[in-house]
Design an enzyme around this catalytic site. Structure first.
Site, short mmCIF file in Angstrom:
data_model
loop_
_atom_site.label_atom_id
_atom_site.label_comp_id
_atom_site.label_asym_id
_atom_site.label_seq_id
_atom_site.Cartn_x
_atom_site.Cartn_y
_atom_site.Cartn_z
N ASN A 1 0.82 -1.21 0.00
CA ASN A 1 0.00 0.00 0.00
C ASN A 1 0.86 1.26 0.00
O ASN A 1 0.44 2.31 -0.50
CB ASN A 1 -0.98 0.00 1.18
CG ASN A 1 -0.29 -0.08 2.52
OD1 ASN A 1 0.41 -1.05 2.80
ND2 ASN A 1 -0.49 0.92 3.37
N HIS B 1 -4.36 -4.91 10.69
CA HIS B 1 -4.94 -4.90 9.34
C HIS B 1 -5.82 -6.12 9.11
O HIS B 1 -5.90 -6.63 7.99
CB HIS B 1 -3.81 -4.88 8.30
CG HIS B 1 -3.00 -3.63 8.30
ND1 HIS B 1 -3.54 -2.40 8.00
CD2 HIS B 1 -1.69 -3.41 8.56
CE1 HIS B 1 -2.59 -1.47 8.07
NE2 HIS B 1 -1.46 -2.06 8.42
N HIS C 1 1.45 -8.64 -0.53
CA HIS C 1 1.65 -7.75 0.61
C HIS C 1 0.69 -8.03 1.76
O HIS C 1 1.10 -8.07 2.93
CB HIS C 1 1.50 -6.29 0.17
CG HIS C 1 1.78 -5.33 1.29
ND1 HIS C 1 3.00 -5.29 1.95
CD2 HIS C 1 1.01 -4.36 1.88
CE1 HIS C 1 2.97 -4.36 2.89
NE2 HIS C 1 1.78 -3.79 2.88
#
Length: 544
Positions: A295, A421, A411
């Site tokens: 990101n 996350h 990722h």
């Protein structure tokens, strides 16, 4: 006396970081990254300092006179480019100054690449031509959403393919500017001024750089990868890099580097990309580096075409690309939003049109097939990435004796024990469409970053530990050492039954050593930090 020695060591490391990691300060959150004096009680081993201080590329950009290359990094070659099946290749990438002088424009200089087998009197060389299909020269202009009055013009980014190399062999190489604005150069005219005495570097053209090519698919020779995620440019991440650099001196060193996204933490401030490549160069000029888009690589341009992944696409050249990147601009209304960071800079939840290019690709390395995916591209069934992934999995499973180990790197993480996350939308969409393929086509290991922590699972599928272990093992390797530090908490005080081991206290990198078709050793390396440890022998879950 001891306190004085430690202070000197701290000062040495701090000066080295300041000398290497220079450029414009990040106006958004530079103070968070803070290239800090090492914390009390932590020192870089003297042998590591000696090693890095003699590396031949650490000097500030103001000394880059006469168009000398910098930010050198390697990636593996393309399998389809070598007509001879008994040969392989390597990609050589580097930067030539653009902002210092117009004399360095590709039309004004001539660059020669020389290379040859180590310990051989025979060598090859070629001149780089802009229109050669094996050469890609990129230069981009970029405006940060946080500094819209200034436009960054990048250096010229060179990506050069070298073909017809022997498998599993050591090659030396040199990059030389041999002609500048019509003037022929000799070795004395391209000397770069000496910087600080403590750097003790040689001129780059005096010290040949060496890389090792990949073993042939089907080879039974052991291979070793260094693996890390979420690096950045802090004291902690620089220590991780130094430890990786030190590992290259081991009797059995890693010969390839995998980074699971979030490399520089430039966060749209492009000078920080230059800094990061300079920091990494002592490693990446020797070891091919394969990366995944994180990101922090989204970084859409605030002007012009508003495309994301601008730096990532221009600065890297990954093996076996499927063609030029297909990108959809970020909607302009998001660039004016008060929370522009959320929409454009480094959003954790983002799913856009980003296909081909460096988005998703694969490569073979001896007994290992690695598939790199993009968490921030479309991943639903019927998407370009999904269709490509299925084709790759079908193809590799036609003969798993060639590559009995199958690794996926991306990722974001399908499984996490950390409260940071978890359950992000684009990750869950990806999991819903692709996890079944991982199981069906017998993926061994799935590597992710994103959570700034470390985790290793048992074999997992559909949210549960698989009893017979015939399912992928998931690794989170986001403890590279970036500015945001570790995740703050776990989802549960006690680790879940499907978690083999977890940590959020140290920084380091992983080492995957594949010994044979059935056995691989995985270790987590923290240098001299002590404490947490993971060192385990993994058995191939499947029989081929």
């Amino acid at each position: 006396m001891r306190l004085l020695q430690e202070s000197q060591c701290f000062l040495f490391a701090f000066l080295l970081l300041l000398h290497v990691v220079t450029g414009e300060k990040d106006p958004v959150s530079f103070e968070e990254s803070a290239y800090k004096i090492p914390p009390t009680g932590q020192t870089i081993p003297q042998e590591t300092l000696d090693l890095i201080s003699t590396s031949n590329r650490f000097y500030h950009s103001k000394y880059r006179t006469l168009c000398q290359p910098s930010q050198i990094h390697l990636s593996l070659g393309d399998r389809s480019k070598d007509i001879n099946p008994s040969s392989t290749g390597m990609h050589l990438s580097f930067s030539i100054p653009n902002r210092i002088t117009q004399e360095c424009h590709p039309d004004q200089i001539q660059i020669e690449v020389q290379y040859g087998l180590v310990n051989s009197d025979v060598h090859s060389s070629f001149l780089i031509h802009e229109h050669d299909e094996n050469v890609h020269i990129k230069q981009y202009s970029y405006t940060s959403p946080f500094a819209t009055t200034e436009t960054y013009d990048s250096d010229f980014q060179y990506h050069v393919a070298i073909h017809d190399l022997d498998f599993d062999s050591n090659y030396w190489y040199d990059i030389k500017v041999v002609k500048l604005s019509g003037k022929q150069l000799d070795s004395s005219s391209i000397m770069v001024p000496q910087t600080k005495r403590y750097l003790r570097r040689e001129h780059p053209n005096k010290a040949r750089k060496v890389f090792r090519t990949a073993p042939k698919p089907g080879s039974t020779k052991p291979v070793k990868f260094a693996i890390v995620g979420d690096l950045g440019q802090t004291y902690n991440s620089t220590t991780t890099m130094l430890n990786m650099l030190s590992s290259l001196q081991d009797e059995d060193p890693p010969t390839a580097l995998l980074i699971a996204g979030d490399m520089s933490y430039a966060n749209t401030i492009q000078q920080e990309w230059d800094n990061w490549f300079n920091l990494m160069e002592p490693i990446t000029q020797k070891v091919p580096m394969m990366v995944a888009a994180g990101n922090h690589e989204i970084e859409c341009d605030a002007k012009g075409n508003h495309l994301p992944f601008t730096a990532y696409e221009n600065r890297f050249w990954m093996p076996n690309r499927l063609g030029d990147a297909v990108l959809k601009p970020v909607e302009e209304r998001n660039l004016d939003d008060a929370k522009v960071w959320t929409f454009c800079a480094t959003p954790s939840v983002f799913e856009g049109q980003y296909d081909f290019g460096n988005a998703f690709y694969s490569f073979e390395y001896g007994m290992v097939k690695t598939i790199v995916l993009s968490s921030y591209s479309k991943t639903h069934k019927g998407s370009e990435q999904y269709k490509w992934l299925k084709r790759e999995l079908i193809k590799v499973n036609q003969d798993r004796k060639q590559t009995p180990w199958l690794v996926v790197m991306m990722h974001t993480q399908f499984y996490t024990t950390f409260k940071a996350h978890n359950d992000e939308k684009q990750t869950m969409d990806m999991k819903d469409s692709m996890e079944e393929l991982f199981l069906q086509y017998k993926v061994n290991i799935v590597i992710s970053g994103h959570d700034h922590a470390y985790m290793r699972t048992f074999g997992m599928y559909n949210g549960s530990r698989v009893k017979d272990g015939c399912a992928p093992v998931y690794l989170i390797v986001g403890e590279g050492g970036n500015r945001e530090e570790h995740v703050k908490s776990y989802l549960n005080p006690k680790k879940e039954v499907w978690v083999a081991i977890r940590d959020r206290s140290v920084y380091g990198f992983g080492s995957l050593e594949v010994s044979n078709s059935t056995t691989a050793r995985w270790t987590w390396n923290m240098g001299n930090s002590g404490g947490f440890k993971d060192d385990v022998w993994l058995q191939n879950q499947y029989h081929f």
